[in-house]
Design a protein around this motif. Structure first.
Motif, PDB file in Angstrom:
ATOM      1  N   ASP A  37       0.858  -1.511  -0.491  1.00  0.00           N
ATOM      2  CA  ASP A  37       0.128  -0.016  -0.371  1.00  0.00           C
ATOM      3  C   ASP A  37       0.605   1.512  -0.054  1.00  0.00           C
ATOM      4  N   ALA A  41       0.529   4.026  -2.846  1.00  0.00           N
ATOM      5  CA  ALA A  41       0.798   5.360  -2.598  1.00  0.00           C
ATOM      6  C   ALA A  41       1.174   6.739  -2.525  1.00  0.00           C
ATOM      7  N   GLU A  44       1.391   7.323  -6.305  1.00  0.00           N
ATOM      8  CA  GLU A  44       0.256   8.287  -6.778  1.00  0.00           C
ATOM      9  C   GLU A  44       0.717   9.881  -6.520  1.00  0.00           C
ATOM     10  N   PRO A 369     -11.312   7.581   5.991  1.00  0.00           N
ATOM     11  CA  PRO A 369      -9.896   7.165   5.293  1.00  0.00           C
ATOM     12  C   PRO A 369      -9.423   8.293   4.666  1.00  0.00           C
ATOM     13  N   ALA A 370     -10.387   7.934   3.769  1.00  0.00           N
ATOM     14  CA  ALA A 370     -10.773   9.239   2.699  1.00  0.00           C
ATOM     15  C   ALA A 370     -10.286  10.559   2.605  1.00  0.00           C
ATOM     16  N   GLU A 373      -6.555  10.119   4.142  1.00  0.00           N
ATOM     17  CA  GLU A 373      -5.424  10.008   3.374  1.00  0.00           C
ATOM     18  C   GLU A 373      -5.036  11.593   2.960  1.00  0.00           C
ATOM     19  N   MET A 407      -0.236   6.676   5.193  1.00  0.00           N
ATOM     20  CA  MET A 407      -1.482   6.317   4.191  1.00  0.00           C
ATOM     21  C   MET A 407      -1.865   5.006   3.746  1.00  0.00           C
ATOM     22  N   ALA A 408      -1.062   4.443   3.783  1.00  0.00           N
ATOM     23  CA  ALA A 408      -1.311   2.848   4.089  1.00  0.00           C
ATOM     24  C   ALA A 408      -2.173   2.395   4.674  1.00  0.00           C
ATOM     25  N   ARG A 411      -5.590   2.722   4.356  1.00  0.00           N
ATOM     26  CA  ARG A 411      -6.152   2.333   3.225  1.00  0.00           C
ATOM     27  C   ARG A 411      -6.688   0.988   4.028  1.00  0.00           C
ATOM     28  N   ALA A 414      -9.143   1.288   5.473  1.00  0.00           N
ATOM     29  CA  ALA A 414     -10.553   1.386   4.561  1.00  0.00           C
ATOM     30  C   ALA A 414     -11.599  -0.307   4.294  1.00  0.00           C
ATOM     31  N   ARG A 415     -10.163  -0.917   4.104  1.00  0.00           N
ATOM     32  CA  ARG A 415     -10.517  -2.339   3.668  1.00  0.00           C
ATOM     33  C   ARG A 415     -10.901  -3.330   5.086  1.00  0.00           C
TER      34      ARG A 415
END
Ligand SMILES: [Zn+2]
Length: 419
Positions: A37, A41, A44, A369-370, A373, A407-408, A411, A414-415
């Motif tokens: 992750d 990240a 991106e 989480p969005a 991040e 950030m990871a 993620r 979020a999962r």
């Protein structure tokens, strides 16, 4: 049993207490932030943003490590040769070498000399910050801040020095016990008073203005079960473009502070995410943990200095008869400097674990989480942070998980939460 025997016993007790405190209070198991992750990240993030941040970080490095090396060399030179003792004598001479003058002026002279010799590196840092547009207050503002911080350290330092050497005179055999208790007490006292006495020297704090954001933040704190009297805004913009927030103080002096730059740069949802992280620190009593471990560490340092300081070869190097006299202060500084460098990676590791827990708290509290991040991306962008710094530097000094780790973590959360 002799005082020395008691000191050995006390040292053992303090080491044990510090170990137990760090095992119990530090969240050693951290929430997942899979490397896959992190790599995704990083991929991106805008390539030029990452390159620019890395360029900035390498521009800072020579100054930072130069200051470290020069600071260490100065401490060793003054502490492990008779030069430091002579400097202390010199500072006390206008007052007939009276012990109070040697203790306070001599001690401050040693600290000031080290500060002055590392000043070029501080100026280097400021020039880099200016060149990259992070610093906004110019050289005069920088100089004023520097003088203020010298003045604050001189006041706290003079009180500590006078207190310490009064005790070594009154209790020549047991000063280490009183000194350890005093040092621990000072750490606790400073945790209470720094936010009210020292922070206002550098910034103005105003309650966040009434409005939907403040209402939302106070409601979130109430929902979280963390009593917060107020959210304060610091006028950080007069010195920096960087964004930040923190909690400080204990009990009645506890406060959540956000930089005005944060309010300007980030969306209200992102500010909420940051404050949720700070509430995590408050809820988990991280300031208490820091204060307790700091107090134990300070007490331990005093006892260790007493034991180390009765070692003949060390005293001969410094040209002093006893570690308890003001002329031996440079020797104490040298030992503390070396110990600080050795302890730095452990302190950074503990800090990163605590910060990761506050991140997990923010994710759970906001369930967003969005935005978390997005906030991390913005923090890295504005503060010119290397999102995935070199491993050695990270292990040595990073107080927070890296941007890609944070950030990871979002993620992974979020999962897990299916969001
Ligand atoms: Zn934090």
């Amino acid at each position: 049993m002799t005082p020395r025997g008691w000191a050995v016993l006390t040292l053992g007790g303090l080491v044990l207490a510090l170990l137990v405190a760090s095992i119990v209070l530090v969240p050693w198991s951290r929430p997942p932030a899979p490397r896959a992750d992190q790599v995704a990240a990083l991929g991106e993030l805008p390539v030029d943003q990452v390159a620019h941040a890395r360029e900035f970080r390498s521009a800072l490095r020579p100054g930072a490590y130069g200051a470290l090396v020069v600071g260490l060399l100065v401490a060793l030179l003054l502490g492990l040769t008779p030069l430091g003792a002579r400097l202390v004598e010199l500072a006390g001479r206008p007052f007939g070498g009276h012990w109070t003058a040697r203790a306070m002026l001599g001690g401050l002279a040693v600290v000031l000399l080290a500060d002055l010799l590392t000043l070029p590196f501080a100026a280097w840092r400021q020039s880099v910050l200016t060149r990259y547009g992070l610093s906004t207050h110019g050289w005069s503002g920088w100089a004023v801040d520097l003088l203020k911080s010298y003045a604050v350290s001189a006041v706290i330092g003079a009180i500590a020095l006078l207190g310490f050497y009064t005790v070594t005179r009154l209790a020549p055999r047991w000063w280490w016990a009183f000194g350890a208790a005093g040092a621990a007490g000072l750490v606790v006292l400073l945790s209470f008073v720094l936010p009210v006495l020292v922070e206002p020297v550098f910034n103005r704090f105003t309650p966040m203005e009434q409005g939907p954001l403040r209402t939302e933040l106070m409601a979130m704190a109430a929902r979280d079960g963390v009593p917060v009297r107020d959210v304060l805004v610091a006028d950080a913009s007069r010195r920096t473009k960087a964004v930040n927030a923190y909690v400080s103080g204990l009990g009645p002096t506890r406060r959540v502070v956000v930089y005005d730059t944060l309010l300007r740069e980030a969306t209200p949802a992102e500010v909420t995410s940051v404050v949720a992280h700070e509430l995590g620190h408050a809820k988990d009593r991280d300031v208490w943990t820091g204060t307790l471990t700091g107090a134990l560490g300070a007490a331990l340092a005093v006892v260790a200095l007493y034991l180390l300081g009765s070692w003949g070869p060390l005293l001969r190097l410094a040209g002093v008869d006893s570690v308890a006299e003001p002329r031996a202060f440079p020797l104490l500084i040298a030992l503390v400097t070396v110990a600080g460098l050795v302890a730095a990676p452990a302190q950074a590791l503990i800090s990163r674990r605590v910060e990761a827990r506050a991140d997990a708290h923010a994710l759970a509290l906001t369930g967003d989480p969005a935005t978390f991040e997005a906030m991390q991306r913005r923090l890295a962008g504005v503060n010119l942070a290397d999102p995935d710094p070199p491993r050695w530097e990270y292990l040595w000094s990073a107080s927070h998980p890296s941007t890609v780790e944070r950030m990871a973590a979002a993620r992974a959360y979020a999962r897990e939460a299916g969001r």
